[in-house]
Design a protein around this motif. Structure first.
Motif, PDB file in Angstrom:
ATOM      1  N   ARG A  85       0.979  -1.154  -0.123  1.00  0.00           N
ATOM      2  CA  ARG A  85       0.068   0.029  -0.047  1.00  0.00           C
ATOM      3  C   ARG A  85       0.936   1.205  -0.182  1.00  0.00           C
ATOM      4  O   ARG A  85       1.697   1.266   0.867  1.00  0.00           O
ATOM      5  CB  ARG A  85      -0.724  -0.209   1.035  1.00  0.00           C
ATOM      6  N   VAL A  86       0.749   1.926  -0.922  1.00  0.00           N
ATOM      7  CA  VAL A  86       1.419   3.446  -0.930  1.00  0.00           C
ATOM      8  C   VAL A  86       0.860   4.449  -0.636  1.00  0.00           C
ATOM      9  O   VAL A  86      -0.377   4.757  -1.343  1.00  0.00           O
ATOM     10  CB  VAL A  86       2.218   3.348  -2.354  1.00  0.00           C
ATOM     11  N   ARG A  87       1.041   5.310   0.403  1.00  0.00           N
ATOM     12  CA  ARG A  87       0.625   6.539   0.504  1.00  0.00           C
ATOM     13  C   ARG A  87       1.293   7.531  -0.282  1.00  0.00           C
ATOM     14  O   ARG A  87       2.489   7.675  -0.598  1.00  0.00           O
ATOM     15  CB  ARG A  87       0.489   7.074   2.140  1.00  0.00           C
ATOM     16  N   PHE A  88       0.274   8.740  -0.841  1.00  0.00           N
ATOM     17  CA  PHE A  88       1.072   9.747  -1.744  1.00  0.00           C
ATOM     18  C   PHE A  88       0.170  11.112  -1.270  1.00  0.00           C
ATOM     19  O   PHE A  88      -1.104  10.916  -1.011  1.00  0.00           O
ATOM     20  CB  PHE A  88       1.166   9.143  -2.909  1.00  0.00           C
ATOM     21  N   THR A  89       0.754  12.064  -1.759  1.00  0.00           N
ATOM     22  CA  THR A  89       0.037  13.258  -1.896  1.00  0.00           C
ATOM     23  C   THR A  89      -0.063  13.948  -3.113  1.00  0.00           C
ATOM     24  O   THR A  89       0.796  13.776  -4.046  1.00  0.00           O
ATOM     25  CB  THR A  89       0.830  14.388  -0.941  1.00  0.00           C
TER      26      THR A  89
ATOM     27  N   ASP B 258       0.486  20.065 -10.030  1.00  0.00           N
ATOM     28  CA  ASP B 258       0.475  19.934 -11.244  1.00  0.00           C
ATOM     29  C   ASP B 258      -0.240  18.402 -11.609  1.00  0.00           C
ATOM     30  O   ASP B 258      -0.094  18.215 -12.972  1.00  0.00           O
ATOM     31  CB  ASP B 258       1.703  19.981 -11.768  1.00  0.00           C
ATOM     32  N   GLY B 259      -1.008  17.823 -10.712  1.00  0.00           N
ATOM     33  CA  GLY B 259      -1.344  16.479 -10.936  1.00  0.00           C
ATOM     34  C   GLY B 259      -0.482  15.420 -10.769  1.00  0.00           C
ATOM     35  O   GLY B 259      -0.854  14.237 -11.059  1.00  0.00           O
TER      36      GLY B 259
ATOM     37  N   ARG C 240      -1.481  11.525 -14.572  1.00  0.00           N
ATOM     38  CA  ARG C 240      -1.639  12.556 -13.669  1.00  0.00           C
ATOM     39  C   ARG C 240      -2.741  12.150 -13.062  1.00  0.00           C
ATOM     40  O   ARG C 240      -3.803  11.450 -13.613  1.00  0.00           O
ATOM     41  CB  ARG C 240      -1.609  13.926 -14.571  1.00  0.00           C
ATOM     42  N   TRP C 241      -3.010  12.734 -11.894  1.00  0.00           N
ATOM     43  CA  TRP C 241      -4.309  12.571 -11.045  1.00  0.00           C
ATOM     44  C   TRP C 241      -5.046  13.856 -10.927  1.00  0.00           C
ATOM     45  O   TRP C 241      -4.455  14.941 -11.002  1.00  0.00           O
ATOM     46  CB  TRP C 241      -3.708  12.073  -9.704  1.00  0.00           C
ATOM     47  N   GLU C 242      -6.320  13.725 -10.683  1.00  0.00           N
ATOM     48  CA  GLU C 242      -7.207  15.261 -10.262  1.00  0.00           C
ATOM     49  C   GLU C 242      -7.784  14.963  -9.012  1.00  0.00           C
ATOM     50  O   GLU C 242      -8.173  13.626  -8.721  1.00  0.00           O
ATOM     51  CB  GLU C 242      -8.331  15.131 -11.353  1.00  0.00           C
ATOM     52  N   GLY C 243      -7.976  16.100  -8.233  1.00  0.00           N
ATOM     53  CA  GLY C 243      -8.358  15.859  -7.037  1.00  0.00           C
ATOM     54  C   GLY C 243      -7.904  17.453  -6.432  1.00  0.00           C
ATOM     55  O   GLY C 243      -7.199  18.140  -6.881  1.00  0.00           O
ATOM     56  N   THR C 244      -8.226  17.363  -5.056  1.00  0.00           N
ATOM     57  CA  THR C 244      -7.701  18.558  -4.314  1.00  0.00           C
ATOM     58  C   THR C 244      -6.417  18.525  -4.163  1.00  0.00           C
ATOM     59  O   THR C 244      -5.734  17.492  -3.630  1.00  0.00           O
ATOM     60  CB  THR C 244      -8.523  18.738  -2.950  1.00  0.00           C
ATOM     61  N   THR C 245      -5.597  19.454  -4.260  1.00  0.00           N
ATOM     62  CA  THR C 245      -4.101  19.470  -4.294  1.00  0.00           C
ATOM     63  C   THR C 245      -3.855  19.437  -2.874  1.00  0.00           C
ATOM     64  O   THR C 245      -4.410  19.985  -1.851  1.00  0.00           O
ATOM     65  CB  THR C 245      -3.535  20.937  -4.921  1.00  0.00           C
ATOM     66  N   GLY C 246      -2.843  18.589  -2.488  1.00  0.00           N
ATOM     67  CA  GLY C 246      -2.387  18.402  -1.207  1.00  0.00           C
ATOM     68  C   GLY C 246      -3.107  17.389  -0.396  1.00  0.00           C
ATOM     69  O   GLY C 246      -2.923  16.874   0.654  1.00  0.00           O
ATOM     70  N   THR C 247      -4.001  16.551  -1.125  1.00  0.00           N
ATOM     71  CA  THR C 247      -4.979  15.509  -0.565  1.00  0.00           C
ATOM     72  C   THR C 247      -3.962  14.239  -0.600  1.00  0.00           C
ATOM     73  O   THR C 247      -3.449  14.082  -1.547  1.00  0.00           O
ATOM     74  CB  THR C 247      -6.075  14.941  -1.354  1.00  0.00           C
ATOM     75  N   THR C 248      -4.212  13.546   0.570  1.00  0.00           N
ATOM     76  CA  THR C 248      -3.380  12.453   0.803  1.00  0.00           C
ATOM     77  C   THR C 248      -4.298  11.053   0.564  1.00  0.00           C
ATOM     78  O   THR C 248      -5.276  11.191   1.135  1.00  0.00           O
ATOM     79  CB  THR C 248      -2.540  12.442   2.161  1.00  0.00           C
ATOM     80  N   ALA C 249      -3.584  10.263   0.053  1.00  0.00           N
ATOM     81  CA  ALA C 249      -4.729   8.955  -0.151  1.00  0.00           C
ATOM     82  C   ALA C 249      -3.447   7.773  -0.297  1.00  0.00           C
ATOM     83  O   ALA C 249      -2.186   7.969  -0.470  1.00  0.00           O
ATOM     84  CB  ALA C 249      -5.417   9.048  -1.648  1.00  0.00           C
ATOM     85  N   SER C 250      -4.211   6.550  -0.272  1.00  0.00           N
ATOM     86  CA  SER C 250      -3.157   5.483  -0.476  1.00  0.00           C
ATOM     87  C   SER C 250      -3.992   4.445  -1.417  1.00  0.00           C
ATOM     88  O   SER C 250      -5.068   4.242  -1.456  1.00  0.00           O
ATOM     89  CB  SER C 250      -3.065   4.758   0.899  1.00  0.00           C
ATOM     90  N   TYR C 251      -3.052   3.622  -2.241  1.00  0.00           N
ATOM     91  CA  TYR C 251      -3.432   2.791  -2.927  1.00  0.00           C
ATOM     92  C   TYR C 251      -2.905   1.339  -2.862  1.00  0.00           C
ATOM     93  O   TYR C 251      -1.634   1.171  -2.377  1.00  0.00           O
ATOM     94  CB  TYR C 251      -3.395   3.214  -4.531  1.00  0.00           C
ATOM     95  N   ARG C 252      -3.447   0.342  -3.221  1.00  0.00           N
ATOM     96  CA  ARG C 252      -2.824  -0.902  -2.604  1.00  0.00           C
ATOM     97  C   ARG C 252      -2.637  -1.741  -4.142  1.00  0.00           C
ATOM     98  O   ARG C 252      -3.405  -1.744  -5.185  1.00  0.00           O
ATOM     99  CB  ARG C 252      -4.122  -1.787  -2.261  1.00  0.00           C
ATOM    100  N   PHE C 253      -1.592  -2.312  -4.120  1.00  0.00           N
ATOM    101  CA  PHE C 253      -1.089  -3.143  -5.069  1.00  0.00           C
ATOM    102  C   PHE C 253      -0.829  -4.448  -4.976  1.00  0.00           C
ATOM    103  O   PHE C 253      -0.407  -4.833  -3.735  1.00  0.00           O
ATOM    104  CB  PHE C 253       0.255  -2.574  -5.914  1.00  0.00           C
ATOM    105  N   VAL C 254      -1.476  -5.517  -5.551  1.00  0.00           N
ATOM    106  CA  VAL C 254      -1.472  -6.874  -5.174  1.00  0.00           C
ATOM    107  C   VAL C 254      -0.645  -7.386  -6.196  1.00  0.00           C
ATOM    108  O   VAL C 254      -1.177  -7.602  -7.389  1.00  0.00           O
ATOM    109  CB  VAL C 254      -2.744  -7.554  -5.063  1.00  0.00           C
ATOM    110  N   PHE C 255       0.559  -7.909  -5.831  1.00  0.00           N
ATOM    111  CA  PHE C 255       1.221  -8.701  -6.830  1.00  0.00           C
ATOM    112  C   PHE C 255       1.231 -10.148  -6.762  1.00  0.00           C
ATOM    113  O   PHE C 255       1.258 -10.568  -5.449  1.00  0.00           O
ATOM    114  CB  PHE C 255       2.900  -8.536  -6.491  1.00  0.00           C
ATOM    115  N   GLU C 256       0.814 -10.705  -7.738  1.00  0.00           N
ATOM    116  CA  GLU C 256       0.791 -12.264  -7.735  1.00  0.00           C
ATOM    117  C   GLU C 256       1.578 -12.983  -8.973  1.00  0.00           C
ATOM    118  O   GLU C 256       1.511 -12.535  -9.947  1.00  0.00           O
ATOM    119  CB  GLU C 256      -0.870 -12.388  -7.804  1.00  0.00           C
TER     120      GLU C 256
END
Lengths: 460, 201
Positions: free
Chosen positions: A407-411, A415-416, A444-460
């Motif tokens: 799971r990677v958290r990022f901000t 500039d997206g 690139r991503w869209e949303g409110t600048t400065g928002t932090t979120a996380s995404y999960r990658f599953v490697f199989e």
């Protein structure tokens, strides 16, 4: 009075809750109030059972519908009906005048004839007959319970009394009198028409009642009792229709006219012209969506799809489009053409898909969609595809390939692009690096600048 | 004239409107009165039908029964009276079994989902003691990301549903759903870890 004060103070937080303006404090005061207020408690429970619905919009729509119903008679349609009725009455007045001229009977006797005349000639004009029927029902002591047409009829009551004022007894005597002179003057015509309208209604009521009475007296006693009861308690309007049907058998001219009027009034309340729309609601893969809601736009008419995704909806008058809704899918509005079969395909609400699950080499599998606050440009489906095409499994040569979750958290930057990557999980560093690389080099991503979120990658 | 009348009506109490309607039978008076309770009645109907369309129909049908009932019945207090009328109407409708089989199944399924609405649960506020706070923190950490995010914003940052929706770009309903479900999950998690602060939740 006390209850009303209470209501006002309670509705404010409830309204705020429905519109989404409520915060923690509002929520708590609502819950506290609900403890001593079963009405509010029930309502809250109801709303919470469907948390994803747009309750505020539904309530607004309901209120608008309610207003439309209570103020219906003020609409242009009502005046149109009245104008049509007045026109019909002028015709009737003319017929009456002619009859006086030819038969030369005493005016008193002719008044009794007039209403029958009025009925037969008014019958073809549906608008006119509808108008007089509703008023006729309103004249009954009280309306039957849970009956649509009668509940509308109540609206006409104030109008009726006004009408009576416009036609005092003196004027009523004048009507046949001036008619018997058989020389209708133009400026008197409208007055005659007005009076005749009141007269016709009055006598129509009388004649109808007598009609029913006579027929019923001839019938068994049971019927008579039923009729008396109907008058006293006003049980059902159905009794009236039944009586009208019976009266029809006696071949009195009034009877068919009356039945037609009953039909007309029914039509008025149903706003008829029923059209049946059927079809199927499916998802992007063609599988049926069960329980999707199908609404006729701008009305309260609607249904849900059944187990095979199909629906059937009787369209109310005035509806020109259908709205399809299903949780997790984008709502769809379809303007209706001539076709009565409307099959639709709903697309998944992409914003609710955020988890990226990568299996095998370039295989992307769906998993329980999770919420996130940002989304990649182009949507999640495209993003998944991007990941599937670009992912390099760090230990691709092992057999079997190890399963790792990162799971990677990022901000989000202005500039997206994404920054501040913070990988979590027990996976080896190589997996984390790969996940970060995918995010960094991805769209690139869209949303409110400065928002932090996380995404999960599953490697199989 | 009409506008004047309407303003006049709007200022009156429920019971005054009931009397006014009983005297004159003016539907607009009754409509004004009923409109004050549309939110509550609709909520009650949703509770019973678990479905928007049926609940909306019921709200209108209840109004039609009021046309007669308010005229003929003695009503001391309109609000509690209306609650009973609304509930009874819904129960009668459900008893009529208008629902198709598939819909019944769905309703049951939904009911299982909405256990959380049964009680009032605000664990975040109820818990104050240190060990409980720790347990709470652990439980919040365990929540699915979307629920945790919403719960944190709602309870710790005093954001409204709408503000959270704005921040996250999600639909209002999804936020509401996340907070409700998060709250339920928190309660379950806390109960598992042996924390029970109050009988309220």
């Amino acid at each position: 009075m006390e209850s009303e004060k209470r209501n006002k103070s309670l509705l404010t937080p409830l309204l705020r809750w429905l519109t989404g303006d409520a915060n923690r404090r509002d929520e708590q005061s609502l819950d506290a109030a609900a403890k001593s207020d079963p009405f509010l408690a029930d309502a809250l429970e109801g709303y919470r059972s469907l948390p994803e619905a747009d309750h505020a919009a539904d309530v607004t729509r309901l209120k608008a519908g309610l207003r439309k119903q209570t103020q219906r008679q003020q609409g242009a349609g009502f005046y149109l009906l009245r104008a049509a009725a007045a026109l019909a009455v002028v015709v009737v007045a003319w017929l009456v005048v002619q009859q006086f001229a030819t038969t030369g009977k005493s005016p008193v006797a002719d008044v009794a004839v007039a209403p029958n005349e009025a009925e037969t000639s008014a019958a073809p004009t549906t608008a006119a007959s509808a108008d007089s029927t509703t008023r006729d029902i309103a004249a009954e002591p009280s309306a039957p319970e849970q009956d649509e047409s009668s509940s509308y009829a109540f609206q006409d009551e104030p109008k009726l009394s006004r009408n009576e004022q416009a036609a005092p007894p003196a004027a009523r005597v004048e009507a046949p009198g001036s008619a018997s002179q058989a020389s209708p003057k133009p400026e008197q015509a409208t007055k005659v028409a007005d009076n005749a309208l009141a007269d016709a209604d009055d006598a129509l009521n009388q004649a109808k009642k007598e009609e029913i009475q006579r027929k019923l007296e001839a019938d068994e006693k049971v019927r008579l009792e039923a009729e008396v009861k109907a008058k006293q308690d006003a049980t059902t309007a159905k009794a009236n229709t039944e009586a009208a049907k019976k009266a029809k058998d006696t071949a009195v001219p009034a009877a068919p006219a009356k039945e037609e009027m009953a039909k007309a009034s029914k039509k008025q309340s149903n706003m008829a012209n029923p059209r049946q729309i059927t079809g199927q609601v499916t998802d992007g893969n063609g599988s049926p969506l069960i329980g999707a809601s199908v609404m006729a736009s701008g009305t309260n008419a609607g249904t849900v799809t059944n187990v095979d995704g199909t629906y059937s909806l009787t369209l109310p008058a005035g509806a020109t489009a259908l709205e399809f809704n299903f949780t997790g899918y984008n709502p769809l509005r379809v303007t209706l053409g001539a076709n009565n079969k409307v099959d639709v395909e709903l697309t998944e609400n992409e914003a609710s898909l955020s988890e990226v699950v990568v299996t095998g080499a370039g295989q992307v599998a769906d998993e329980q969609p999770a919420y996130e606050s940002l989304q990649p440009v182009g949507g999640f489906k495209q993003f998944k595809q991007y990941v599937a095409n670009n992912l390099h499994h760090p230990e691709a040569d092992k057999q079997p390939r190890p399963k790792q979750v990162v799971r990677v958290r990022f901000t989000l930057q202005a500039d997206g692009r994404l920054t501040d990557f913070n990988p979590k999980g027990d996976a080896p560093q190589a997996y984390k690096d790969e996940a970060i690389r995918l995010l960094r080099e991805g769209p690139r991503w869209e949303g409110t600048t400065g928002t932090t979120a996380s995404y999960r990658f599953v490697f199989e | 004239m009409l506008k004047f009348l309407r303003r006049n009506i709007a200022d009156k109490s429920d019971e005054e409107l009931v009397q006014l309607y009983q005297k004159g039978g003016d539907l607009e008076v009754l409509g004004t009165l009923y409109e004050r309770y549309v939110e509550l009645v609709y909520g009650v109907c949703l509770k019973f039908f678990k479905e928007k369309t049926k609940a909306e129909d019921a709200v209108m049908a209840i109004f039609e029964t009021l046309v007669e009932k308010v005229r003929t019945q003695e009503i001391r207090q309109f609000r509690p009276w209306l609650h009973v009328v609304a509930k009874n109407h819904c129960l009668m409708q459900l008893r009529k079994k208008n629902h198709t089989v598939s819909f019944d199944e769905m309703t049951l399924a939904t009911q299982a989902e909405v256990v959380h609405s049964a009680g009032v649960l605000h664990p975040v506020d109820v818990l104050e003691a240190e060990p409980q706070q720790t347990a709470l923190k652990n439980c919040i950490e365990k929540l699915p990301a979307q629920q945790r995010h919403c719960v944190e914003q709602f309870y710790y940052e005093d954001k409204s549903y709408k503000e959270i929706a704005d921040i996250t770009g999600d639909a209002l309903g999804l936020v509401r759903s996340n907070i409700q479900n998060g709250r339920r999950n928190l309660r379950i998690c806390l109960e598992k870890s042996g924390v029970r602060a109050s009988s309220d939740w």
